[in-house]
Design an enzyme around this catalytic site. Structure first.
Site, short mmCIF file in Angstrom:
data_model
loop_
_atom_site.label_atom_id
_atom_site.label_comp_id
_atom_site.label_asym_id
_atom_site.label_seq_id
_atom_site.Cartn_x
_atom_site.Cartn_y
_atom_site.Cartn_z
CG ASP A 49 -4.32 4.19 1.57
OD1 ASP A 49 -4.13 3.05 2.01
OD2 ASP A 49 -5.29 4.50 0.85
CE1 TYR A 54 -9.25 5.08 -3.77
CE2 TYR A 54 -7.20 5.85 -2.80
CZ TYR A 54 -8.41 5.22 -2.67
OH TYR A 54 -8.79 4.73 -1.45
CE LYS A 79 -6.78 1.36 -0.18
NZ LYS A 79 -6.28 2.63 -0.69
CG HIS A 112 -10.06 -0.94 -3.29
ND1 HIS A 112 -9.59 0.04 -4.12
CD2 HIS A 112 -10.65 -0.27 -2.25
CE1 HIS A 112 -9.89 1.25 -3.63
NE2 HIS A 112 -10.53 1.06 -2.50
#
Length: 275
Positions: A49, A54, A79, A112
Site C-alpha cells: 500500500d 508518499y 491513492k 486519499h
C-alpha cells in the site's frame, strides 16, 4: 477468519485482497522503501500500500521488480492526492502513479481524503478507470459515513474499501458496522498507533499468547475482519508483523481490546483537515 498470510478478503466486486499488507507511509524513496518491499514479499506479503503523496511509488515499483515475483501474485494499492482531485486531474495523476510504479494495471485505487466539492468528480474518474480496465477495484480512504452516503447517492459503483485510521484507541464501531452491512471492506491505517503500544492490557495479552503487543493488535484487526497494513522499514519487524496466523484471540479478549477505545486520533479528522 484469516489463518494464513495467503488468506484474502473477497471484495464486493469479486476481487480478492490479502488481509495483511505492508504500508509504506514515511518510507523514503529509493533503497529504504525498496528493501522494505523486497523484505515483505520474501516474508510472504502479497499486498503493498502506497500513495502519490508518499513520494515513494518509484521505490515500491523497484522493490517489486527486484523481488522477481510475478506481478499477478501481488495486490498493489495507491491513492490520488488531494491537490490532484477533480476529474481530468485525477486521470492525469493516475497515469503519473502508474509510470512511477512501472505497472500496467493497478489492483486498488483510492481517493486519499474526502476533499469537499471535489471527491464526487474524483470518484467519477475512478469509475472510468475501473470500467476501462486500468484498475481492478476502486475505493476510498478516510471517509466518514456521511461521505459514503453522499457517494452512494451520486455514483454508480460502490467503493470496495474504506481505508481509515483504526486501532484499539479508535475503534470506529459505527463506521465498521456501516461498512460491513454494505459489503465495503474496512482497512486499517496506523493500526499500531504509530508505535504507541505501551498499554498494560496489550502487555498482559502478549504474555498470555506469547506474542508482542504489535502482534496482538494486528490479530485483533483480523478478528474484527479488518484488512490491516502495518508499516515498517525493518526486515525483522516486517517478518514479526506477519507472525500472527498461528493463534487467535478469544472473543472476550477481542472485547477487552475494543474497550480501550478513546476515540483518539493520531492523524487528522476527515471532517477537519487542511491539506
Amino acid at each position: 477468519m484469516a489463518t494464513s498470510i495467503t488468506d484474502r478478503s473477497v471484495l464486493n466486486n469479486g476481487v480478492e485482497m490479502p488481509w495483511l499488507g505492508l504500508g509504506v507511509w514515511k518510507a523514503k524513496d529509493g533503497d529504504e522503501v525498496t528493501l522494505a518491499v523486497r523484505s515483505a514479499i520474501e516474508a510472504g506479503y502479497r499486498s503493498l500500500d502506497t500513495a502519490a503523496v508518499y513520494g515513494n511509488e518509484a521505490g515500491v515499483g523497484e522493490g517489486i521488480r527486484q523481488s522477481g515475483i510475478d506481478r499477478d501474485q501481488l495486490f498493489i494499492t495507491t491513492k490520488v492526492w488531494n491537490a490532484d482531485q477533480g476529474y481530468e486531474s485525477t486521470l492525469k495523476a493516475f497515469d503519473e502513479s502508474m509510470k512511477k510504479l512501472g505497472i500496467d494495471t493497478l489492483d486498488l485505487y483510492l481517493i486519499h481524503w474526502p476533499v469537499k466539492g471535489k471527491y464526487l468528480e474524483t470518484w467519477r474518474a475512478l469509475e472510468k478507470l475501473y470500467r476501462d480496465g486500468y484498475v481492478r477495484a476502486i475505493g476510498v480512504s478516510n471517509f466518514h459515513i456521511h461521505h459514503l452516503e453522499d457517494l452512494r447517492q451520486h455514483s454508480e459503483i460502490t467503493p470496495v474499501v474504506d481505508q481509515v485510521e483504526y486501532h484499539p484507541l479508535l475503534t470506529q464501531k459505527e463506521l465498521l458496522a456501516y461498512c460491513q452491512e454494505r459489503n465495503i471492506q474496512m482497512e486499517a491505517w496506523s493500526p499500531l498507533m504509530q508505535g504507541n503500544l505501551d498499554h498494560p492490557l496489550l502487555a498482559e495479552l502478549g504474555q498470555k499468547y506469547g506474542k508482542s503487543p504489535a502482534q496482538i493488535v494486528i490479530r485483533w484487526d483480523l478478528e474484527n475482519r479488518v484488512v490491516t497494513i502495518p508499516k515498517s522499514i525493518t526486515p525483522e519487524r516486517i517478518r514479526q508483523n506477519a507472525d500472527v496466523f498461528d493463534f487467535s484471540l478469544s472473543a472476550e479478549d477481542v472485547e477487552k481490546i475494543s474497550a480501550l477505545n478513546e476515540n483518539k486520533r493520531f492523524g487528522a479528522d476527515p471532517d477537519n483537515f487542511n491539506f
